[in-house]
Motif scaffolding. Structure first.
Motif, PDB file in Angstrom:
ATOM      1  N   TYR A  34      28.900  93.650  54.357  1.00 49.80           N
ATOM      2  CA  TYR A  34      29.166  93.970  52.947  1.00 49.80           C
ATOM      3  C   TYR A  34      28.071  93.421  52.045  1.00 49.80           C
ATOM      4  N   ASP A  35      27.915  94.079  50.897  1.00 53.04           N
ATOM      5  CA  ASP A  35      26.979  93.609  49.867  1.00 53.04           C
ATOM      6  C   ASP A  35      27.788  93.168  48.647  1.00 53.04           C
ATOM      7  N   TYR A  36      27.318  92.117  48.017  1.00 48.18           N
ATOM      8  CA  TYR A  36      27.973  91.672  46.783  1.00 48.18           C
ATOM      9  C   TYR A  36      27.259  92.310  45.600  1.00 48.18           C
ATOM     10  N   GLY A  37      28.016  92.917  44.727  1.00 49.07           N
ATOM     11  CA  GLY A  37      27.457  93.520  43.520  1.00 49.07           C
ATOM     12  C   GLY A  37      27.287  92.476  42.432  1.00 49.07           C
ATOM     13  N   GLN A  38      27.012  92.952  41.237  1.00 45.70           N
ATOM     14  CA  GLN A  38      26.620  92.054  40.142  1.00 45.70           C
ATOM     15  C   GLN A  38      27.682  90.999  39.812  1.00 45.70           C
ATOM     16  N   TYR A  39      28.956  91.352  39.874  1.00 44.11           N
ATOM     17  CA  TYR A  39      29.982  90.356  39.534  1.00 44.11           C
ATOM     18  C   TYR A  39      30.411  89.553  40.763  1.00 44.11           C
ATOM     19  N   GLY A  40      30.402  90.210  41.917  1.00 41.40           N
ATOM     20  CA  GLY A  40      30.725  89.498  43.157  1.00 41.40           C
ATOM     21  C   GLY A  40      29.718  88.397  43.428  1.00 41.40           C
ATOM     22  N   ALA A  41      28.440  88.708  43.168  1.00 40.94           N
ATOM     23  CA  ALA A  41      27.388  87.715  43.427  1.00 40.94           C
ATOM     24  C   ALA A  41      27.559  86.503  42.515  1.00 40.94           C
ATOM     25  N   GLU A  42      27.963  86.753  41.269  1.00 41.03           N
ATOM     26  CA  GLU A  42      28.195  85.629  40.325  1.00 41.03           C
ATOM     27  C   GLU A  42      29.380  84.783  40.798  1.00 41.03           C
ATOM     28  N   LEU A  43      30.453  85.476  41.185  1.00 44.88           N
ATOM     29  CA  LEU A  43      31.662  84.764  41.634  1.00 44.88           C
ATOM     30  C   LEU A  43      31.343  83.906  42.862  1.00 44.88           C
ATOM     31  N   LYS A  44      30.646  84.524  43.810  1.00 39.73           N
ATOM     32  CA  LYS A  44      30.300  83.823  45.049  1.00 39.73           C
ATOM     33  C   LYS A  44      29.399  82.620  44.739  1.00 39.73           C
ATOM     34  N   LYS A  45      28.448  82.815  43.851  1.00 40.32           N
ATOM     35  CA  LYS A  45      27.534  81.723  43.478  1.00 40.32           C
ATOM     36  C   LYS A  45      28.320  80.571  42.836  1.00 40.32           C
ATOM     37  N   ASN A  46      29.298  80.916  41.989  1.00 44.31           N
ATOM     38  CA  ASN A  46      30.086  79.864  41.329  1.00 44.31           C
ATOM     39  C   ASN A  46      30.916  79.066  42.339  1.00 44.31           C
ATOM     40  N   ILE A  47      31.455  79.762  43.347  1.00 46.42           N
ATOM     41  CA  ILE A  47      32.237  79.058  44.376  1.00 46.42           C
ATOM     42  C   ILE A  47      31.308  78.156  45.185  1.00 46.42           C
ATOM     43  N   ARG A  48      30.156  78.737  45.559  1.00 50.92           N
ATOM     44  CA  ARG A  48      29.183  77.967  46.343  1.00 50.92           C
ATOM     45  C   ARG A  48      28.782  76.708  45.585  1.00 50.92           C
ATOM     46  N   GLU A  49      28.494  76.854  44.304  1.00 45.29           N
ATOM     47  CA  GLU A  49      28.058  75.704  43.509  1.00 45.29           C
ATOM     48  C   GLU A  49      29.165  74.658  43.372  1.00 45.29           C
ATOM     49  N   TYR A  50      30.389  75.145  43.245  1.00 45.18           N
ATOM     50  CA  TYR A  50      31.512  74.206  43.109  1.00 45.18           C
ATOM     51  C   TYR A  50      31.683  73.384  44.391  1.00 45.18           C
ATOM     52  N   TRP A  51      31.565  74.070  45.524  1.00 48.21           N
ATOM     53  CA  TRP A  51      31.687  73.363  46.808  1.00 48.21           C
ATOM     54  C   TRP A  51      30.539  72.355  46.951  1.00 48.21           C
ATOM     55  N   TRP A  52      29.332  72.821  46.640  1.00 42.12           N
ATOM     56  CA  TRP A  52      28.128  71.984  46.801  1.00 42.12           C
ATOM     57  C   TRP A  52      28.244  70.719  45.947  1.00 42.12           C
ATOM     58  N   LYS A  53      28.700  70.941  44.715  1.00 44.37           N
ATOM     59  CA  LYS A  53      28.847  69.817  43.795  1.00 44.37           C
ATOM     60  C   LYS A  53      29.946  68.863  44.279  1.00 44.37           C
ATOM     61  N   SER A  54      31.058  69.422  44.748  1.00 43.63           N
ATOM     62  CA  SER A  54      32.153  68.567  45.235  1.00 43.63           C
ATOM     63  C   SER A  54      31.688  67.705  46.399  1.00 43.63           C
ATOM     64  N   MET A  55      30.816  68.273  47.237  1.00 48.12           N
ATOM     65  CA  MET A  55      30.358  67.522  48.403  1.00 48.12           C
ATOM     66  C   MET A  55      29.221  66.573  48.050  1.00 48.12           C
ATOM     67  N   THR A  56      28.145  67.121  47.474  1.00 49.82           N
ATOM     68  CA  THR A  56      26.926  66.302  47.376  1.00 49.82           C
ATOM     69  C   THR A  56      26.820  65.485  46.093  1.00 49.82           C
ATOM     70  N   GLN A  57      27.514  65.934  45.043  1.00 51.80           N
ATOM     71  CA  GLN A  57      27.423  65.188  43.785  1.00 51.80           C
ATOM     72  C   GLN A  57      28.584  64.201  43.652  1.00 51.80           C
ATOM     73  N   MET A  58      29.751  64.609  44.140  1.00 54.14           N
ATOM     74  CA  MET A  58      30.942  63.767  43.987  1.00 54.14           C
ATOM     75  C   MET A  58      31.060  62.725  45.101  1.00 54.14           C
ATOM     76  N   HIS A  59      30.268  62.887  46.174  1.00 58.01           N
ATOM     77  CA  HIS A  59      30.256  61.863  47.229  1.00 58.01           C
ATOM     78  C   HIS A  59      28.846  61.293  47.298  1.00 58.01           C
ATOM     79  N   GLU A  60      28.734  60.016  46.996  1.00 59.77           N
ATOM     80  CA  GLU A  60      27.394  59.406  46.995  1.00 59.77           C
ATOM     81  C   GLU A  60      26.777  59.387  48.383  1.00 59.77           C
ATOM     82  N   ASN A  61      27.630  59.436  49.404  1.00 61.79           N
ATOM     83  CA  ASN A  61      27.106  59.317  50.767  1.00 61.79           C
ATOM     84  C   ASN A  61      27.018  60.669  51.479  1.00 61.79           C
TER      85      ASN A  61
END
Ligand code: ATP
Length: 487
Positions: A34-61
């Motif tokens: 599947y391909d993500y269109g203009q809004y799917g790509a934004e949604l996916k990016k926001n989820i990815r960023e939220y996960w990344w931040k929860s892991m790497t920014q919220m945990h110092e280690n």
């Protein structure tokens, strides 16, 4: 209020509103890609960023890396994927259709009205799978007269293992039949973390316990590739490997089970939509494992796996590479009063599919609402995304294309677009524009009208309640920022 949360409606909605398209659609698509269109790509990016931040920014280690998709072929021998990453399959000789054995038997059991008989067959299947008894699985299929859905015959090949890794050739030697130039498209992102364990530990001066996170594409030649973006052949994983002292795996496993469930609940989804599923048959690398399952429109299914992987991966990479992959622990052992010394760390893994999370968020957000009154029939489709995940945060809508209203709207747009994703729209009636923004999941719309010119106020409309109120134009930006603060 109707709320038909069916997969088919969600798929159509995603296509119609630019979230997700079938890959290569003009050529009739490519199965399970599947391909993500203009809004799917934004949604996916926001989820990815939220996960990344929860892991790497919220945990110092915990730190994040980005390893390549191609890896040395020996990686997949060491990880066990060359030998073990396979599912038992069976082919129908008449239709040539290939089935995953467990799916064929499960599909048959679902058609039975006798629940006890169905359970008996599934229990037998589980026992045969656990024992890798392929002949037994074939006779279970034959003795129950399980037919191919296409040919309607019971003419089956033997059960065989089918490796799910995609193979390709590397470099200029392409075409030569040599094992040396075969590389695989990675079937999981985890191995990129394991082979970089020492690089990161040493350069980041990381002390155990610590984690390495990664988001990236993974590829699996799935046989049963249905159910939209739930099971794809090319997908994205968000994985974190947490390196710990041997012997502490039970506590850390429990810690990560709880922490990951909290993350899911922070998406605004109620706890009754989730459950844990503990694994009975463990993968070759695990000493404990469970899935976090979400109640998709297709039932409770895995969205994330949490695995206690022991020292399986690092130990094997050490053996296959001949390089020491150990950690020197200079904490004092109270029994000897000396530093603990060298060991191969144990690992707890959290592994969540980004696409499955997109599907989870879409399933949760998608609602069909009946807004009919006695006078007129009306309805809307709305995506009630959490504000911080919504592809567009604010729609800016001048009521008319004249009288200086677009200029005011453009000024607001310029003031806001640096901070969050905005959408400017001046076509169609305001009612139609609101409905379109509902369908895209935009939490806030502001309308600029003639009154704006007089008293500097605008109408703000809230997606979920459809309530409208007048606020100062100068307050719009802070309203939205407040709603996404902390994410
Ligand atoms: P399943 O049992 O559904 O095949 P799995 O147990 O093989 O999944 P893992 O190897 O634990 O999955 O992968 C971790 C996560 O990656 C899964 O929880 C899932 O969210 C995601 N994932 C795995 N395979 C796919 C796929 N084919 N398409 C989309 N996401 C996938």
């Amino acid at each position: 209020m109707a709320n038909e949360n069916t997969l088919q409606n969600i798929i159509s909605h995603c296509k119609e509103y630019g979230f997700i398209f079938q890959s290569s659609e003009i050529y009739d698509g490519l199965s399970a890609v599947y391909d993500y269109g203009q809004y799917g790509a934004e949604l996916k990016k926001n989820i990815r960023e939220y996960w990344w931040k929860s892991m790497t920014q919220m945990h110092e280690n915990i730190v994040g890396i980005d390893a390549a998709i191609f890896m040395h072929p020996t990686v997949w021998k060491a990880s066990g994927h060359v030998d073990n990453f396979s599912d038992p399959m069976i082919d129908n000789k008449d239709s040539k259709k290939r089935y995953r054995v467990d799916h064929l038997i499960e599909g048959f059991a679902e058609t039975l009205t006798d629940a006890e008989k169905a359970k008996g067959i599934l229990d037998q299947m589980d026992a045969l799978l656990a024992a890798d008894n392929f002949a037994g699985l074939k006779s279970l299929i034959e003795s129950n007269n399980i037919k191919c859905s296409i040919s309607q015959t019971c003419s089956w090949t033997d059960v065989r293992q089918f490796n799910l890794m995609f193979k390709t050739e590397f470099g200029a030697v392409s075409g030569e039949d040599s094992e040396d130039n075969i590389v695989y498209l990675r079937p999981e992102t985890a191995q990129g973390i394991f082979v970089n364990f020492l690089n990161v530990q040493k350069t980041g001066r990381m002390k155990i316990p610590f984690g390495i996170a990664q988001v990236g594409k993974a590829f699996r030649n799935e046989i049963v590739a249905r159910q939209f973006i739930f099971r794809m052949r090319e997908f994205e994983q968000m994985e974190m490997q947490f390196f710990i002292k041997p012997g502490t795996q039970k506590e850390w496993y429990e810690y990560w089970k709880e922490t990951r469930m909290k993350w899911h609940l922070s998406l605004g989804i109620s706890p009754d939509k989730y459950r844990f599923h503990d694994h009975i048959k463990l993968a070759h690398y695990a000493d404990a494992a469970c899935d976090i399952e979400f109640d998709f429109p297709i039932g409770f299914k895995e969205v994330e796996g949490i695995h206690s992987r022991t020292d399986f991966d690092l130990k094997n990479h050490q053996q296959f590479s001949g390089k020491k992959l150990q950690y020197f622990d200079n904490d004092i052992d109270p029994t000897t009063n000396k530093p603990i010394g060298n060991y191969i760390p144990y690992v707890i893994e959290t592994s969540i599919g980004l696409d499955r999370t997109v599907m989870m968020i879409l399933s949760q957000a998608y609602q069909e609402e009946d807004l009919s009154t006695e006078e007129k029939k009306d309805s809307r489709v709305v995506l009630k995304f959490p504000t911080f995940l919504a592809p567009i945060k604010l729609a800016i809508l001048p009521l008319l294309k004249k009288d200086g209203l677009p200029e005011i709207a453009r000024d607001l747009m310029n003031d806001c677009k640096l901070h969050f994703k905005c959408f400017y729209e001046e076509k169609d009636t305001i009612g139609k524009r609101y409905r379109r923004m509902d369908a895209l999941g935009t939490p806030f719309c502001v309308t600029i009208d003639h009154q704006t010119k007089e008293d500097q106020t605008v109408t703000i409309r809230y997606r979920d309640t459809m309530v409208q109120e007048r606020i100062l134009l100068s307050e719009v930006k802070s309203r939205v920022l407040q709603a996404i603060q902390g994410f």
